[in-house]
Design a protein around this motif. Structure first.
Motif, PDB file in Angstrom:
ATOM      1  N   PHE A  15      11.956  13.785  15.380  1.00  0.00           N
ATOM      2  CA  PHE A  15      10.857  12.814  15.838  1.00  0.00           C
ATOM      3  C   PHE A  15      10.924  11.692  14.906  1.00  0.00           C
ATOM      4  N   LEU A  16      10.576  10.337  15.490  1.00  0.00           N
ATOM      5  CA  LEU A  16      10.749   9.184  14.620  1.00  0.00           C
ATOM      6  C   LEU A  16       9.366   8.612  14.464  1.00  0.00           C
ATOM      7  N   TRP A  17       9.044   8.102  13.268  1.00  0.00           N
ATOM      8  CA  TRP A  17       7.873   7.349  12.954  1.00  0.00           C
ATOM      9  C   TRP A  17       8.312   5.897  12.521  1.00  0.00           C
ATOM     10  N   ARG A  18       7.681   4.923  12.872  1.00  0.00           N
ATOM     11  CA  ARG A  18       7.911   3.576  12.584  1.00  0.00           C
ATOM     12  C   ARG A  18       6.839   3.204  11.887  1.00  0.00           C
ATOM     13  N   CYS A  19       7.260   2.515  10.682  1.00  0.00           N
ATOM     14  CA  CYS A  19       6.156   2.175   9.861  1.00  0.00           C
ATOM     15  C   CYS A  19       6.191   0.342   9.671  1.00  0.00           C
ATOM     16  N   ASN A  20       5.284  -0.371  10.442  1.00  0.00           N
ATOM     17  CA  ASN A  20       5.043  -1.834  10.225  1.00  0.00           C
ATOM     18  C   ASN A  20       4.199  -2.412   9.397  1.00  0.00           C
ATOM     19  N   VAL A  55       4.904   7.034   1.120  1.00  0.00           N
ATOM     20  CA  VAL A  55       5.820   6.045   1.332  1.00  0.00           C
ATOM     21  C   VAL A  55       5.151   4.654   1.195  1.00  0.00           C
ATOM     22  N   SER A  56       5.671   3.635   0.443  1.00  0.00           N
ATOM     23  CA  SER A  56       5.238   2.275   0.396  1.00  0.00           C
ATOM     24  C   SER A  56       6.308   1.310   0.787  1.00  0.00           C
ATOM     25  N   ASP A  83       0.957  -1.058   0.083  1.00  0.00           N
ATOM     26  CA  ASP A  83       0.043  -0.020   0.162  1.00  0.00           C
ATOM     27  C   ASP A  83       0.977   1.193   0.038  1.00  0.00           C
ATOM     28  N   ILE A  84       0.528   2.143  -0.294  1.00  0.00           N
ATOM     29  CA  ILE A  84       1.014   3.742  -0.173  1.00  0.00           C
ATOM     30  C   ILE A  84       0.184   4.592   0.694  1.00  0.00           C
ATOM     31  N   VAL A  85       0.976   5.129   1.842  1.00  0.00           N
ATOM     32  CA  VAL A  85       0.466   6.045   2.646  1.00  0.00           C
ATOM     33  C   VAL A  85       1.205   7.110   2.577  1.00  0.00           C
ATOM     34  N   GLU A  86       0.270   8.256   2.896  1.00  0.00           N
ATOM     35  CA  GLU A  86       0.891   9.750   2.988  1.00  0.00           C
ATOM     36  C   GLU A  86       1.385   9.915   4.454  1.00  0.00           C
ATOM     37  N   LEU A  87       2.448  10.357   4.795  1.00  0.00           N
ATOM     38  CA  LEU A  87       2.946  10.794   6.242  1.00  0.00           C
ATOM     39  C   LEU A  87       2.903  12.387   6.480  1.00  0.00           C
TER      40      LEU A  87
END
Length: 628
Positions: A621-626, A597-598, A558-562
């Motif tokens: 700041f950190l963001w984690r994608c699982n 991101v994808s 999938d494609i997601v906008e952060l």
């Protein structure tokens, strides 16, 4: 009328009591004062002036006509008549003031129907002290003594005039409105008379009196104007004050109108010297008063403003260079009023405190104190304290120009600033009370200059402020006082040497909004009591930038906008163009506000956000994608 004798002054068997005249080597005693026979002595008449030895002997030569009474009490013309104690016998019809024992002469005084007070005095050419009294009656066979007093307290039980002017109230005539116009004066002495000549002085007053102090403007007995607190280090009674000093001044006095019909204390109008900072004074809040009930009314209060209700011979008003209406007592100071014109009824008054109660018939009883009665009693003990501030001095020249801290008060009764009409006396002759000796101490060190003047820093940065004395000399100390702000940590008081005065304090903004940390800065120099001018510097502290991401669920492929939710900082997230620092810097290399991101696997993304502050302070700041 009794003959006088010329006797050699060396005649030892002569007992000379009061009434003797010494001329060269001769004594002139009364016959009944000889210790032995007088038949062997040669008698010789000697007349120095026309004398009324008895009241019935009064002629035009002993009749004094006073000047017309000024119904406004604005001027007093003294009328005079010469007399002498020659050829005088003790009085047989009246006995007051020892007139029945000592030689006494008589005068008649003619006044007008407007006179309610007669003030008399007697001045002598010799060393003897006169004694006199005032009478009235239908004729000399029906004389009634008028007891009096000094010019402040007519009507008190003092029958005899002596050293000071003697004032008596003049009774009303048969119509009950106008005063009687004929009075009688007996003049005598209890002393040896070395020169019998004297002058009788007299003038009249209309229905005016003083209920506070005498016309010499000396401080009223029992009145006190004291400093009870001050922020400086000087003693409370020291007349000099430092620029910016906080002072509590208390005034206490007794207003006594009990000798009038029923005047009541009403108003207290202050006049401040130019050294007081009236912009820091709220006359409705920065006072405490006893009795309670003091209300401030000012000239700008429209229909509620105070005004004078009687012609006031000792008061005038003027507008100063700042456009303020001020009041002055002509008797008690050098008044800059045009021509010192007394106040006429209806004249505006400067601001003052008034103790008002509802008035009776004829009173409008609206919001103006001048339409009401006063405090409620003819005698009142007044105590009022004011919290004042001395002006900060922007320069030595300005300080010297405005150094006077005089403080004077005009006090009024409800007959002159209210709607009471007194049937006996109105308190039109009250003096003003206060002090003019207080002054600003202008001998101070120079002010401190801050560079930058009002710095702007980010959260957890140092202030970095250079402090220098305006004279450029590196002597003395610079005092820094941090004004508490519960949303800022790191600020504290400090003392810096003028040689190396750098204010470096790391400040943290504990809130999510912009905060201002204030510092008060001034210099001190050994040998000077007062510090330099106190100035404020404002340090703007932006909050730290906070970034949050909303939770996102993403599946593989999938494609997601952060996109971040950003708070804090200056609020303008534009970066710094001059330093080529973008507003948003992603770990992917993107500089946009958001990225798409994808990820194929779990991955950490980093974003740095920079606002438009002078010094970039990136926050990561950190963001984690699982992926699932």
């Amino acid at each position: 009328m009794k003959n006088l004798l010329l006797l050699p002054a060396t005649l030892s068997r002569i007992v000379c009591m009061a009434g003797c005249l010494l001329t060269g080597n001769y004594l002139m005693p009364a016959i009944n004062q000889f210790a032995d026979k007088a038949s062997d002595l040669t008698m010789k008449h000697r007349y120095r002036c026309p004398v009324a030895d008895n009241c019935e002997d009064i002629s035009a030569a002993q009749t004094l006509v006073t000047a017309p009474t000024d119904i406004h009490c604005g001027s007093y013309a003294i009328s005079t008549m010469t007399g002498c104690l020659e050829s005088a016998n003790p009085e047989s019809t009246v006995s007051e003031c020892d007139f029945g024992t000592y030689p006494t002469v008589w005068f008649k005084i003619q006044t007008d129907g407007n006179a309610v007070q007669l003030i008399t005095s007697v001045s002598t050419n010799g060393s003897w002290s006169p004694v006199w009294a005032v009478y009235y009656g239908s004729d000399c066979n029906n004389l009634i003594l008028l007891s009096g007093g000094d010019t402040k307290t007519p009507g008190t039980a003092v029958p005899c005039g002596m050293q000071s002017p003697h004032s008596v109230g003049i009774p009303k005539g048969q119509d009950g409105i106008s005063s009687i116009t004929t009075l009688y004066v007996a003049v005598s002495t209890r002393d040896f008379v070395d020169d019998p000549d004297f002058v009788l002085n007299a003038y009249t007053k209309a229905a005016c009196t003083s209920c506070l102090g005498d016309l010499d403007c000396s401080l009223v007995p029992h009145a006190k104007l004291l400093v009870t607190q001050r922020s400086g280090d000087r003693p409370l009674d020291d007349p000099y004050f430092c620029p910016g000093e906080r002072v509590t001044v208390c005034l206490s006095f007794t207003y006594d109108a009990s000798h009038t019909g029923n005047n009541w204390f009403h108003g207290l109008i202050p006049d401040f010297g130019p050294g007081w900072d009236l912009s820091a004074f709220n006359p409705s809040e920065d006072i405490t008063a006893t009795p309670p009930g003091a209300q401030w009314h000012d000239v700008g209060d429209g229909a509620c403003a105070p005004f004078i209700t009687e012609y006031m011979p000792l008061l005038c008003t003027f507008t100063d260079e700042n456009g303020m209406l001020r009041i002055c007592n002509i008797q008690c100071g050098d008044c800059p009023c045009v021509g010192n014109q007394p106040l006429a009824p209806g004249s505006k008054l400067p601001g003052g405190w008034f103790w008002s109660t509802e008035g009776g018939p004829g009173c409008l009883n609206n919001c103006s104190p001048s339409t009401k009665y006063g405090i409620g009693s003819s005698k009142a003990d007044i105590h009022i304290c004011m919290n004042l501030k001395v002006k900060d001095a922007p320069s030595q020249i300005e300080c010297e120009r405005n150094k006077s801290l005089k403080l004077r008060f005009v006090i009024t009764s409800n007959a002159v600033t209210g709607c009471w009409q007194d049937p006996v006396f109105e308190c039109k002759l009250d003096i003003s009370i206060g002090l003019s000796s207080w002054a600003v101490d202008c001998n101070t060190p120079p002010p401190v200059i801050a560079t930058p003047e009002n710095p702007v820093i980010c959260h957890d940065e140092v202030t970095g402020v250079r402090l220098n004395k305006a004279d450029g000399l590196d002597i003395g100390n610079i005092i820094v006082k941090a004004i508490p702000n519960p949303n800022i940590s790191g600020a504290s008081d400090t003392v810096l040497s003028a040689e190396s005065a750098l204010l470096n304090q790391r400040l943290s903004n504990l809130s999510p909004v912009i905060q201002i940390q204030q510092y008060e800065i001034f210099s001190e120099l050994s040998g000077l009591v007062c510090p330099g001018e106190r100035r404020l510097i404002d340090v703007t502290v932006y909050p730290g930038i906070k970034i949050q991401f909303s939770p996102v669920k993403i599946c593989k492929g999938d494609i997601v906008e952060l996109y971040p939710d950003i708070l804090g900082g200056t609020g303008n997230y534009t970066g710094i163009n001059t330093l080529l620092i973008p507003a948003f810097q992603w770990s992917t290399g993107d500089t946009t506000t958001s990225i798409k991101v994808s990820p194929e696997v779990s991955r950490t993304y980093t974003i740095t956000v920079t606002d438009d502050s002078d010094v970039p302070v990136p926050v990561r700041f950190l963001w984690r994608c699982n992926p699932h």
